[in-house]
Scaffold this active site. Structure first.
Site, PDB file in Angstrom:
ATOM      1  N   TRP A 103      63.573 122.691 153.989  1.00 31.57           N
ATOM      2  CA  TRP A 103      64.229 121.335 154.042  1.00 31.57           C
ATOM      3  C   TRP A 103      64.384 120.166 153.209  1.00 31.57           C
ATOM      4  O   TRP A 103      65.459 119.650 152.798  1.00 31.57           O
ATOM      5  CB  TRP A 103      64.001 120.751 155.454  1.00 31.57           C
ATOM      6  CG  TRP A 103      63.681 121.352 156.339  1.00 31.57           C
ATOM      7  CD1 TRP A 103      63.295 122.244 156.930  1.00 31.57           C
ATOM      8  CD2 TRP A 103      65.354 122.315 157.165  1.00 31.57           C
ATOM      9  NE1 TRP A 103      63.396 124.033 157.914  1.00 31.57           N
ATOM     10  CE2 TRP A 103      64.872 123.293 157.901  1.00 31.57           C
ATOM     11  CE3 TRP A 103      66.463 121.776 156.946  1.00 31.57           C
ATOM     12  CZ2 TRP A 103      65.540 124.051 158.790  1.00 31.57           C
ATOM     13  CZ3 TRP A 103      67.493 122.586 158.403  1.00 31.57           C
ATOM     14  CH2 TRP A 103      66.924 123.347 157.949  1.00 31.57           C
ATOM     15  N   ASP A 172      62.143 112.648 156.122  1.00 29.34           N
ATOM     16  CA  ASP A 172      62.412 113.545 157.219  1.00 29.34           C
ATOM     17  C   ASP A 172      61.008 114.174 158.007  1.00 29.34           C
ATOM     18  O   ASP A 172      60.067 114.750 157.285  1.00 29.34           O
ATOM     19  CB  ASP A 172      62.933 114.672 156.438  1.00 29.34           C
ATOM     20  CG  ASP A 172      63.435 116.184 157.543  1.00 29.34           C
ATOM     21  OD1 ASP A 172      63.769 115.548 158.429  1.00 29.34           O
ATOM     22  OD2 ASP A 172      64.054 116.963 157.045  1.00 29.34           O
ATOM     23  N   LYS A 196      62.845 118.751 167.931  1.00 27.94           N
ATOM     24  CA  LYS A 196      61.690 119.366 168.116  1.00 27.94           C
ATOM     25  C   LYS A 196      61.118 118.531 169.388  1.00 27.94           C
ATOM     26  O   LYS A 196      61.154 119.239 170.489  1.00 27.94           O
ATOM     27  CB  LYS A 196      61.653 119.708 167.334  1.00 27.94           C
ATOM     28  CG  LYS A 196      62.537 120.323 166.009  1.00 27.94           C
ATOM     29  CD  LYS A 196      62.626 119.431 165.042  1.00 27.94           C
ATOM     30  CE  LYS A 196      62.895 120.633 163.921  1.00 27.94           C
ATOM     31  NZ  LYS A 196      63.403 122.351 163.796  1.00 27.94           N
TER      32      LYS A 196
HETATM   33  C1  LIG Z   1      62.474 118.843 158.910  1.00 28.06           C
HETATM   34  C2  LIG Z   1      63.353 119.561 159.260  1.00 28.06           C
HETATM   35  N1  LIG Z   1      64.771 118.895 158.159  1.00 28.06           N
HETATM   36  C3  LIG Z   1      66.133 119.180 158.696  1.00 28.06           C
HETATM   37  C4  LIG Z   1      66.559 119.857 160.094  1.00 28.06           C
HETATM   38  C5  LIG Z   1      67.554 119.824 159.889  1.00 28.06           C
HETATM   39  O1  LIG Z   1      68.074 119.626 161.606  1.00 28.06           O
HETATM   40  P1  LIG Z   1      70.038 119.666 162.217  1.00 28.06           P
HETATM   41  O2  LIG Z   1      69.550 120.835 162.411  1.00 28.06           O
HETATM   42  O3  LIG Z   1      69.322 118.654 162.827  1.00 28.06           O
HETATM   43  O4  LIG Z   1      70.649 119.584 160.877  1.00 28.06           O
HETATM   44  C6  LIG Z   1      65.905 121.221 160.114  1.00 28.06           C
HETATM   45  C7  LIG Z   1      65.991 121.490 161.810  1.00 28.06           C
HETATM   46  O5  LIG Z   1      64.979 122.843 162.029  1.00 28.06           O
HETATM   47  C8  LIG Z   1      63.868 120.824 160.032  1.00 28.06           C
HETATM   48  O6  LIG Z   1      62.900 121.274 160.586  1.00 28.06           O
END
Ligand SMILES: Cc1ncc(COP(=O)(O)O)c(C=O)c1O
Length: 361
Positions: A103, A172, A196
């Site tokens: 991520w 994030d 989540k």
């Molecule tokens: C830490 C983290 N950041 C970003 C995301 C991406 O999120 P989205 O699918 O809402 O764009 C996730 C998805 O699992 C995540 O766990």
């Protein structure tokens, strides 16, 4: 309740059962209106009340001061990977990022498409992202320092946030916002995909400090500007009303039923220790995160080989335990123990893991 599984999915993930029951009960007629929440205007007094309640609850749960704004923005956390550098990079100043896995890497990739100088000041790639890198040096003139508070895939979590040394932090927090108390002061902004701990997928909660809004360039498309969302109180266009409604219910559950972030953190610690204890006393499960960096949200572990893992997953499913497969990029197994996963579900998993191990000996 009948047919409900113990849900350890990584996201979209378990929602509190009382929230799901309330949605079901009120779905055809929202608060006596004779219409579903999905059928009423986002500009109606009824929806405004829901939106306002979600914002006020967020403010109370996180102890936000007046300089922070709570926004709901479509596109999940991934949209924030590009909106953050587009909006908050200062001309000629570098961006600092810490890389703790997939991520963070996605956030870094998007930043590099917007800004020339993006510096990765620390990374845990050398040991397969199994730890949080506490050794870093922040550029004094950096626009901001970005990091991922919980690595959902590798099961690592920052237990003490990085020190920006005056540089605003941006995090994030997709997989751990609202799972523990937070000192917002060093943060210029935080964001989280809702799926989540907060609600349904497709929407991000963003909390941004007033001074950061002065950085937003005028020429950005309106939908991609934090100022558009702030000035219109997240109603610049038609927002995902149902998602915001569910978020409000989840926050009400967290505040009124659970008793806030201090209490949920205690419960999350209790749940995580039940599973780590099994792993640490086992001959067949190996935790993949270094102990000091272990996540309270996502517990990652391996079994000796693929066949054993497959057997583990099949037998778990037969016992009503769902969502234990690891992320496709990491392999192994993962138990996600977000806020809505109960202590009872976690005890069932711990008991199953012990029984599975005993069946080997
Ligand atoms: C830490 C983290 N950041 C970003 C995301 C991406 O999120 P989205 O699918 O809402 O764009 C996730 C998805 O699992 C995540 O766990």
């Amino acid at each position: 309740m009948e047919n409900r599984l113990h849900n350890f999915n990584a996201g979209p993930a378990a929602l509190p059962l009382p929230v799901l029951e309330e949605i079901k009960e009120n779905f055809l007629s929202f608060r006596g209106s004779g219409m579903s929440i999905t059928e009423i205007s986002h500009r109606s007094a009824q929806f405004e009340e829901v939106l306002d309640d979600a914002i006020q609850r967020t403010r109370r749960l996180l102890n936000l001061t007046d300089e922070y704004h709570v926004l709901f923005i479509q596109g999940g956390a991934s949209m924030q990977f590009c909106m953050v550098p587009m909006n908050l990079a200062l001309p000629g100043k570098p961006l600092n990022y810490i890389d703790t896995g997939v991520w963070s890497a996605k956030a870094i990739k998007e930043a590099r498409q917007q800004v020339q100088e993006v510096k990765v000041i620390a990374s845990s790639e050398d040991r397969g992202f199994s730890y949080i890198p506490y050794d870093y040096c922040v550029d004094k003139e950096a626009s901001y320092l970005h990091f991922t508070s919980n690595n959902t895939i590798r099961g690592t979590q920052w237990h003490q946030f990085p020190d920006g040394d005056g540089v605003p932090l941006i995090a994030d927090m997709s997989s751990d916002l609202m799972s523990r108390p937070l000192d917002i002061q060093p943060f210029g902004m935080i964001y989280a995909g809702a799926q989540k701990n907060i609600g349904p997928s497709g929407i991000a909660m963003a909390i941004i400090r007033d001074d950061m809004l002065n950085r937003v360039p005028h020429n950005l498309p309106s939908m991609l500007k934090y100022t558009s969302h702030k000035e219109n109180r997240s109603l610049y266009n038609t927002p995902p009303t149902f998602a915001i409604y569910v978020i409000d219910l989840v926050l009400a559950w967290l505040e009124d039923t659970v008793g806030g972030l201090g209490r949920i953190e205690e419960m999350n610690r209790q749940k995580a220790s039940l599973i780590y204890e099994v792993i640490d006393n086992s001959e067949i499960y190996q935790g993949t995160a270094e102990p000091s960096s272990r996540s309270l949200m996502n517990i990652t572990f391996r079994l000796s080989d693929e066949n054993t893992k497959e057997r583990f997953l099949v037998e778990a499913k037969n016992n009503g335990l769902q969502g234990l497969n690891g992320h496709r990029s990491a392999g192994g197994c993962r138990a996600s123990l977000y806020n809505a996963v109960t202590v009872e579900s976690t005890e069932s998993l711990a008991a199953f893991m012990r029984e599975f191990e005993e069946s080997f000996t």
